[in-house]
Design a protein around this motif. Structure first.
Motif, PDB file in Angstrom:
ATOM      1  N   ARG A 202       0.837  -1.212   0.000  1.00 44.55           N
ATOM      2  CA  ARG A 202       0.000   0.000   0.000  1.00 44.55           C
ATOM      3  C   ARG A 202       0.864   1.252   0.000  1.00 44.55           C
ATOM      4  NH1 ARG A 202      -3.418  -3.134   3.393  1.00 44.55           N
ATOM      5  NH2 ARG A 202      -2.350  -2.382   5.254  1.00 44.55           N
ATOM      6  N   ARG A 280      -3.392  -9.397  -3.126  1.00 44.31           N
ATOM      7  CA  ARG A 280      -4.732  -8.879  -2.846  1.00 44.31           C
ATOM      8  C   ARG A 280      -4.739  -7.351  -2.923  1.00 44.31           C
ATOM      9  NH1 ARG A 280      -5.578 -11.405   1.579  1.00 44.31           N
ATOM     10  NH2 ARG A 280      -6.757 -13.144   0.719  1.00 44.31           N
ATOM     11  N   THR A 281      -3.709  -6.728  -2.382  1.00 43.29           N
ATOM     12  CA  THR A 281      -3.608  -5.263  -2.425  1.00 43.29           C
ATOM     13  C   THR A 281      -3.427  -4.782  -3.863  1.00 43.29           C
ATOM     14  OG1 THR A 281      -2.585  -5.285  -0.238  1.00 43.29           O
ATOM     15  CG2 THR A 281      -2.367  -3.268  -1.508  1.00 43.29           C
ATOM     16  N   ASN A 283      -4.472  -6.253  -6.564  1.00 45.48           N
ATOM     17  CA  ASN A 283      -5.698  -6.439  -7.325  1.00 45.48           C
ATOM     18  C   ASN A 283      -6.685  -5.296  -7.109  1.00 45.48           C
ATOM     19  OD1 ASN A 283      -4.755  -8.845  -8.343  1.00 45.48           O
ATOM     20  ND2 ASN A 283      -5.766 -10.116  -6.803  1.00 45.48           N
ATOM     21  N   GLN A 284      -6.572  -4.641  -5.973  1.00 42.79           N
ATOM     22  CA  GLN A 284      -7.474  -3.530  -5.676  1.00 42.79           C
ATOM     23  C   GLN A 284      -6.992  -2.219  -6.306  1.00 42.79           C
ATOM     24  OE1 GLN A 284      -7.472  -3.471  -1.414  1.00 42.79           O
ATOM     25  NE2 GLN A 284      -8.891  -5.174  -1.206  1.00 42.79           N
ATOM     26  N   GLU A 300      -7.572   6.456  -7.143  1.00 47.20           N
ATOM     27  CA  GLU A 300      -7.485   5.003  -7.119  1.00 47.20           C
ATOM     28  C   GLU A 300      -8.873   4.393  -7.048  1.00 47.20           C
ATOM     29  OE1 GLU A 300      -4.871   3.974  -3.930  1.00 47.20           O
ATOM     30  OE2 GLU A 300      -3.347   5.393  -4.604  1.00 47.20           O
ATOM     31  N   HIS A 302     -10.215   1.951  -5.525  1.00 43.19           N
ATOM     32  CA  HIS A 302     -10.823   1.522  -4.255  1.00 43.19           C
ATOM     33  C   HIS A 302     -11.487   2.678  -3.504  1.00 43.19           C
ATOM     34  CE1 HIS A 302      -7.654   3.225  -1.653  1.00 43.19           C
ATOM     35  NE2 HIS A 302      -6.821   2.896  -2.621  1.00 43.19           N
TER      36      HIS A 302
END
Length: 334
Positions: A202, A280-281, A283-284, A300, A302
């Protein structure tokens, strides 16, 4: 992928509190195409697993003896079979203390990739299936189900031996939804989390977003660089390797290969030179960008639905939580 040593033991245990029974193998497995294929499939399945953690050994102690046994083996004090036996006996004891644990075949594999030594440890289970014989009969068949890999760890032995400052030479599969059923396996390895993979990923994506904004890049260029980052990170995750920030910087801008790396260092994001990619991060992460008549918007994906609301019918965006620097400019507009 040269396999230096490989062995499999069996721990027979049901999740009902009955004692675990160990069936230990006395000799290493001989080299074969089947073992090479098994280890290749295991690595592929392991690399594809989401939610892995990265860490380092606890200091060696009575509670965490594994690193001492591994050190003794690597220095020639124990052969591989003896090392694996004393380790699997310790795992058997921890299994008995964990009522929810289920036995299985325990694989120990010491192998090389390039110049790097790895030790993989995995608890494997079988699945029931069917096969067609040469006589075209259908018959029951049992096979190792590497797709259902829940307890496994991989140790970068070379990094552990040569980089005393590293906090990410062990990776292991974490239990889903905070389940404690896998904690005994982590204790068996004697591993503590050293690097927060999702958090580091992140932070890297935040650094990249800031970089794109500071460079005032055209929409097409920003989209291209985003794709480069995600492709590189996904590729490294598939290989089970961390992302190198200098290598990533070179890929993002070939004409200015140090630009992104210097941005990270100058802004002091606190990132390590190499960080694990959290799938997972990643993919977001996707960016929506647009420019028109003096207006530039980039955010972004998300954030959509939380800080940003899109009204498709009226063609409007509602942005909440504006950056302080922007609100300060708006207050001073007169």
């Amino acid at each position: 992928m040269p396999i230096r040593h490989c062995i499999v033991h069996l721990i027979d245990k049901k999740p009902d509190g009955t004692p675990a029974v160990l069936h230990a193998r006395d000799t290493e497995l001989a080299e074969s195409a089947a073992i090479e294929n098994m280890l290749a499939d295991l690595n592929e399945s392991y690399n594809a697993k989401q939610g892995k953690a990265w860490g380092l050994f606890h200091p060696e102690s009575g509670a965490f003896p594994f690193s001492g046994w591994l050190k003794e083996y690597m220095e020639g004090g124990r052969d591989f079979t003896t090392f694996s036996k004393v380790a699997v006996e310790h795992l058997q004891k921890l299994m008995e203390e964990s009522n929810l644990s289920v036995g299985g075949h325990v694989l120990f594999a010491h192998y090389q990739q390039g110049m790097t030594d790895y030790l993989a440890i995995a608890l494997l289970h079988h699945s029931e299936g069917v096969a067609v014989t040469e006589e075209l009969d259908v018959t029951p068949s049992r096979h190792l189900d590497l797709g259902q890999l829940h307890l496994a760890a991989r140790i970068n032995v070379s990094e552990w031996q040569n980089n005393k400052q590293s906090k990410q030479y062990i990776s292991f599969i974490k239990g889903k939804n905070g389940k404690k059923v896998s904690e005994y396996f982590r204790d068996f390895i004697g591993c503590q989390e050293g690097v927060d993979g999702p958090g580091e990923t992140r932070t890297l994506l935040k650094a990249f977003s800031d970089f794109v904004e500071s460079e005032d890049l055209p929409e097409e260029s920003a989209r291209e660089k985003t794709k480069t980052l995600v492709d590189y990170a996904s590729s490294q995750a598939k290989l089970g390797e961390p992302m190198g920030l200098e290598e990533l910087s070179e890929l993002i801008d070939e004409e200015r290969p140090k630009a992104f790396y210097d941005h990270i260092r100058n802004k002091d994001y606190g990132l390590s030179p190499e960080i694990p990619a959290d799938k997972r991060t990643l993919n977001q992460f996707r960016r929506f960008t647009g420019r028109a008549e003096g207006l530039s918007i980039s955010f972004e994906a998300h954030l959509l639905g939380s800080k940003i609301e899109y009204d498709e019918e009226n063609g409007t965006l509602i942005i909440k939580g504006l950056p302080t620097s922007l609100t300060d400019q708006l207050k001073r507009r007169n």
